[in-house]
Design an enzyme around this catalytic site. Structure first.
Site, PDB file in Angstrom:
ATOM      1  N   SER A 250       0.844  -1.187   0.000  1.00 19.90           N
ATOM      2  CA  SER A 250       0.000   0.000   0.000  1.00 19.90           C
ATOM      3  C   SER A 250       0.877   1.233   0.000  1.00 19.90           C
ATOM      4  O   SER A 250       2.084   1.179   0.172  1.00 19.90           O
ATOM      5  CB  SER A 250      -0.901   0.002   1.230  1.00 19.90           C
ATOM      6  N   LYS A 251       0.221   2.354  -0.220  1.00 16.64           N
ATOM      7  CA  LYS A 251       0.881   3.644  -0.308  1.00 16.64           C
ATOM      8  C   LYS A 251       1.810   3.889   0.894  1.00 16.64           C
ATOM      9  O   LYS A 251       2.899   4.429   0.748  1.00 16.64           O
ATOM     10  CB  LYS A 251      -0.222   4.708  -0.361  1.00 16.64           C
ATOM     11  N   ARG A 252       1.347   3.469   2.055  1.00 14.26           N
ATOM     12  CA  ARG A 252       2.111   3.734   3.275  1.00 14.26           C
ATOM     13  C   ARG A 252       3.505   3.112   3.238  1.00 14.26           C
ATOM     14  O   ARG A 252       4.422   3.580   3.867  1.00 14.26           O
ATOM     15  CB  ARG A 252       1.357   3.218   4.505  1.00 14.26           C
TER      16      ARG A 252
END
Ligand code: GLU
Length: 272
Positions: A250-252
């Site tokens: 994910s983006k994180r």
């Protein structure tokens, strides 16, 4: 052989989606088949302006080309689900007529209080079939006074729903764990399940190749194919791209959108 890529236009294209598209594309191409693009935009709240154009541009950049799609047309269009609403409504009606679906008039409040009760007693949260046995005349009266309603699939209990997944082998699900899915919402829009099955059938898709996160939807789709009396396609659920701690990329955790790689100057060969 006909395969498809069926993204929802909700933002940037995730690298895992491109991987799924690549497998579908390669399978169709290797078999002399066709590969089509279908935009699953029935959740209008989540649809992001420009996302469709963006994903076509990114896939083009990656060299993944389509034989049919909203941007090039084809024999099985329209290729945006929001332009096919009449078809889904008509198909939901056929399920009502064959007794495989029913109108549900339960209010948001009733469903919410049902959910809270089930949660409090640690039960699985699902519809309790309240409207399944409404007498026909009562249904007619409620429709006549325009009571908001949805159409639900009538899932029979005590069955084993089985299908062969090309990647994972034999899959079995107890029908008792499958909710009476909403097929058509009160605003006349279909849910993912109805639109996906109707379109894969009408667009003559032979192989549904998609990410593993859709695996739990497939028994519902199998039941729908059965209810319609349609031949079901072959299914292949691909593993997801994970972080090193096995969580979903994910983006994180850094770059997850293909656009991020393009911006950083990656070549398509490197990404593929
Ligand atoms: N619209 C779904 C998605 O966004 C499609 C899943 C499928 O391929 O059936 O991935």
């Amino acid at each position: 052989i006909r395969t498809r890529f069926a993204p929802s236009p909700t933002g940037n294209l995730h690298i895992g989606s491109v991987r799924t598209a690549l497998f579908s594309y390669l399978y169709a191409r290797s078999q002399g088949g066709q590969f089509l693009l279908r935009i699953e935009d029935t959740d209008q709240k989540r649809t992001v302006e420009g996302a469709e154009e963006n994903l076509v541009t990114v896939l083009n950049w990656a060299g993944i080309s389509f034989d049919e799609g909203p941007h090039i047309g084809g024999m099985h269009g329209p290729y945006r689900q929001s332009e096919r609403l009449a078809l889904y409504q008509e198909q939901a009606k056929t399920l009502l007529d064959s007794g495989n679906a029913y109108y549900c008039f339960c209010s948001e409040e009733r469903l919410e209080s049902l959910r809270q009760k089930q949660e409090a007693s640690k039960l699985p949260t699902r519809y309790d079939g309240h409207c399944r046995t409404l007498p026909a005349h009562e249904v007619l009266n409620l429709l006549k006074v325009k009571t908001p309603s949805v159409i639900r699939l009538k899932v029979q209990s005590g069955e084993l729903v089985m299908f062969e997944d090309i990647v994972r082998g034999k899959m079995k699900f107890a029908s008792d764990t499958i909710d009476d899915q909403v097929l058509l919402k009160s605003d006349g829009f279909p849910t993912y399940h109805l639109a996906n099955v109707v379109d894969d059938h009408c667009m003559e898709v032979t192989h549904v190749i998609r990410g593993e996160e859709w695996l739990s939807s497939t028994p519902k789709h199998v039941l729908l194919y059965r209810a319609f009396g349609w031949k079901q396609p072959a299914f292949a659920h691909l593993p997801l791209i994970l972080n090193s701690d096995r969580s979903k990329l994910s983006k994180r955790h850094g770059d997850s959108a293909v656009e991020d790689y393009i911006k950083k100057g990656y070549q398509k060969e490197e990404l593929l």
